[in-house]
Design a protein around this motif. Structure first.
Motif, PDB file in Angstrom:
ATOM      1  N   ARG A 162       0.980  -1.034  -0.286  1.00 42.68           N
ATOM      2  CA  ARG A 162      -0.048   0.100   0.037  1.00 42.68           C
ATOM      3  C   ARG A 162       1.119   1.511   0.163  1.00 42.68           C
ATOM      4  O   ARG A 162       1.945   0.960   0.498  1.00 42.68           O
ATOM      5  CB  ARG A 162      -1.147  -0.174   1.278  1.00 42.68           C
ATOM      6  CG  ARG A 162      -1.511  -1.357   1.399  1.00 42.68           C
ATOM      7  CD  ARG A 162      -2.392  -1.421   2.597  1.00 42.68           C
ATOM      8  NE  ARG A 162      -1.479  -0.952   4.150  1.00 42.68           N
ATOM      9  CZ  ARG A 162      -1.869  -1.338   5.158  1.00 42.68           C
ATOM     10  NH1 ARG A 162      -3.294  -0.522   5.357  1.00 42.68           N
ATOM     11  NH2 ARG A 162      -0.627  -0.844   5.750  1.00 42.68           N
ATOM     12  N   LEU A 182       0.608   5.380   1.640  1.00 49.21           N
ATOM     13  CA  LEU A 182       0.456   5.125   3.071  1.00 49.21           C
ATOM     14  C   LEU A 182       0.763   6.896   3.093  1.00 49.21           C
ATOM     15  O   LEU A 182       1.770   6.894   3.344  1.00 49.21           O
ATOM     16  CB  LEU A 182       0.440   4.467   4.255  1.00 49.21           C
ATOM     17  CG  LEU A 182       0.269   2.993   3.114  1.00 49.21           C
ATOM     18  CD1 LEU A 182       0.986   2.510   4.726  1.00 49.21           C
ATOM     19  CD2 LEU A 182      -1.385   2.547   3.583  1.00 49.21           C
ATOM     20  N   GLU A 221      -5.158   4.619   2.935  1.00 49.54           N
ATOM     21  CA  GLU A 221      -4.608   3.860   2.180  1.00 49.54           C
ATOM     22  C   GLU A 221      -4.892   4.830   1.349  1.00 49.54           C
ATOM     23  O   GLU A 221      -5.905   4.765   0.295  1.00 49.54           O
ATOM     24  CB  GLU A 221      -5.359   2.595   2.254  1.00 49.54           C
ATOM     25  CG  GLU A 221      -5.050   2.348   0.742  1.00 49.54           C
ATOM     26  CD  GLU A 221      -5.098   0.858   0.630  1.00 49.54           C
ATOM     27  OE1 GLU A 221      -4.878  -0.590   1.498  1.00 49.54           O
ATOM     28  OE2 GLU A 221      -6.226   0.136   0.060  1.00 49.54           O
TER      29      GLU A 221
END
Length: 137
Positions: free
Chosen positions: A56, A58, A69
């Protein structure tokens, strides 16, 4: 009408593997702090990219397990390219690292997905932070 895509590129005086590492592993070092550079600037403490497909992108808050996210990695080829599907708008972003005689060209293409309506085309304003970081690194 929303633009269908936005492209931005820079030239850096490092090889593609180093440029990839700087972009992904050092994002929190080159990402400029400021009130308009985060989705929640009042709480943001860091930017982070989790490596590999399924990782991800972030925006990290305090405490560190509180995150937004920004996207999920869909392609991960260290030193060559990576891509992610945005979690905050209707775009896909592809980042390529191509060798040049002077180092590497980093190209970011952010595209509105078919049927999508919302796009935050921010990379044109952000990508120039990388060479600035490299000059101080």
């Amino acid at each position: 009408m929303t633009e269908l895509s936005a492209t931005a590129s820079i030239e850096v005086a490092v090889d593609p593997a180093t440029a990839f590492k700087v972009f992904t592993e050092e994002i929190d070092l080159w990402w400029v702090r400021g009130p308009i550079n985060f989705f929640d600037a009042s709480r943001a403490t860091a930017m982070q990219i989790e490596p590999g497909v399924g990782g991800r992108i972030l925006e990290v808050y305090s405490p560190p397990d509180d995150v937004l996210e920004i996207g999920k990695i869909t392609d991960w080829q260290p030193g060559a390219r990576f891509a992610y599907r945005s979690s905050v708008d209707d775009t896909e972003t592809r980042i390529a690292f191509d060798a040049t005689s002077a180092g590497c060209r980093v190209t970011v293409v952010q595209s509105l997905l078919p049927g999508g309506s919302q796009a935050f085309y921010f990379w044109r304003n952000v990508i120039h932070w990388i060479p600035e970081w490299l000059s101080r690194r």
